[in-house]
Design an enzyme around this catalytic site. Structure first.
Site, PDB file in Angstrom:
ATOM      1  N   LYS A 198       0.809  -1.231   0.000  1.00 12.16           N
ATOM      2  CA  LYS A 198       0.000   0.000   0.000  1.00 12.16           C
ATOM      3  C   LYS A 198       0.844   1.284   0.000  1.00 12.16           C
ATOM      4  O   LYS A 198       0.442   2.280  -0.588  1.00 12.16           O
ATOM      5  CB  LYS A 198      -0.965   0.002   1.185  1.00 12.16           C
ATOM      6  CG  LYS A 198      -2.086  -1.034   1.050  1.00 12.16           C
ATOM      7  CD  LYS A 198      -3.082  -0.942   2.193  1.00 12.16           C
ATOM      8  CE  LYS A 198      -4.197  -1.983   2.035  1.00 12.16           C
ATOM      9  NZ  LYS A 198      -5.264  -1.795   3.026  1.00 12.16           N
ATOM     10  N   ASP A 231     -10.453   2.560   2.303  1.00 11.67           N
ATOM     11  CA  ASP A 231     -10.620   1.857   3.581  1.00 11.67           C
ATOM     12  C   ASP A 231     -11.391   2.704   4.602  1.00 11.67           C
ATOM     13  O   ASP A 231     -12.213   2.170   5.360  1.00 11.67           O
ATOM     14  CB  ASP A 231      -9.257   1.465   4.166  1.00 11.67           C
ATOM     15  CG  ASP A 231      -8.603   0.315   3.405  1.00 11.67           C
ATOM     16  OD1 ASP A 231      -9.345  -0.510   2.822  1.00 11.67           O
ATOM     17  OD2 ASP A 231      -7.359   0.233   3.384  1.00 11.67           O
TER      18      ASP A 231
END
Ligand code: ATR
Length: 279
Positions: free
Chosen positions: A65, A101
């Site tokens: 990420k 997220d």
């Protein structure tokens, strides 16, 4: 045919293909969503080669990420604030990165714990990547003061430093005192939580939470974590973390395939069956 992917190392465990595959067939879209395992040393090249690869974009999971954040030429504000990219897409050949997220966390709580954003005092357990996304969502959606509790207190303090004066960092020794005033408790620590099932001492001390407190675990394997079970036994409103996984997938699917999908009971049942089959 529109193609999307999820990359990680390893990536075999990812349930994202199940989610996007379900939506592709529900909409009758001729598209694909593939798992691509990429070792860390190859990740910069993989992301660098995406423009012109034929992919519309994809998801990024552990441990890529931050690499994806560095590889993207353009970032949305959420990814920049969280410091991680979980969704990539191409705009006129330019690699763009976002982070869904925080959206997934908030959308799950909107569905399962309506009113959660009225919390004035929030405690987050853990100070890793997942905690950053939760912290971003809580700061964005509520006026709450947030206490981050972490085994390594320096990491909690660094998070407080990065996210500003509404956030403070604490060690585990302060947990009992902090929970006494919490309206919402969110666990982001996954390791060893399952092992804590038979070990009450490893669980947060829920007896000190007020009766109106809400509890959420972003861990979804098992679906009912020891923390959630303890919260429900105490009569507290509690939300599991599966919805965060399902909701975070929505904006990516919309970007790549052009239709905004819904998180339905059928989708949830599908993923729950998969978790029951392969925890
Ligand atoms: P994630 O992306 O899932 O948040 P991470 O960035 O590796 O993963 O962060 C893991 C978090 O779980 C950290 O807050 C870590 O605490 P430390 O910073 O002290 O390492 C926490 N964690 C992992 N195992 C733990 C354990 N056995 N007890 C307490 N905290 C634990």
């Amino acid at each position: 045919m529109t193609r999307a992917f999820v990359t990680g190392w390893p990536v075999a465990h990812s349930r994202s293909p199940l989610i996007h595959g379900h939506w592709l067939s529900a909409f009758g879209i001729e598209g694909s969503y593939e798992k691509i395992a990429v070792p860390p040393e190859k990740a910069p090249d993989f992301f660098g080669a995406l423009p012109g690869s034929g992919f519309a974009g994809g998801n990024v999971t552990v441990p890529h990420k931050e690499t994806a954040l560095r590889a993207a030429s353009r970032l949305d504000a959420t990814a920049a604030a969280i410091g991680a990219v979980n969704t990539l897409w191409l705009e006129d050949g330019t690699l763009c990165g976002g982070n869904t997220d925080a959206y997934g966390f908030a959308a799950n709580l909107d569905a399962l714990l309506p009113g959660w954003d009225g919390a004035e005092d929030v405690v987050i357990l853990g100070a890793g990547g997942a905690a950053r996304a939760v912290l971003h969502a809580v700061l964005d959606r509520s006026r709450a003061r947030v206490r981050v509790i972490n085994r390594t207190v320096a990491r909690a303090e660094a998070l407080a430093e990065a996210f500003g004066p509404r956030v403070s960092g604490h060690g585990e020794g302060e947990q009992r005192a902090l929970l006494r005033h919490a309206d919402l408790l969110v666990n982001t620590v996954s390791k060893d939580m399952a092992k804590a099932a038979g070990d009450g001492d490893a669980l947060p001390e829920l007896d000190s939470l007020p009766d109106h407190a809400m509890v959420s675990d972003i861990v979804y394997v098992p679906l009912e974590t020891p923390l959630l079970r303890a919260a429900r036994l105490r009569g507290l409103a509690a939300a599991d973390g599966l919805g965060m996984l399902l909701h975070q997938a929505v904006p990516g699917f919309e970007r790549w395939f052009g239709v905004r999908p819904e998180v339905t009971a059928a989708l949830r049942d599908l993923v729950v069956s998969d978790i029951e089959r392969v925890p």
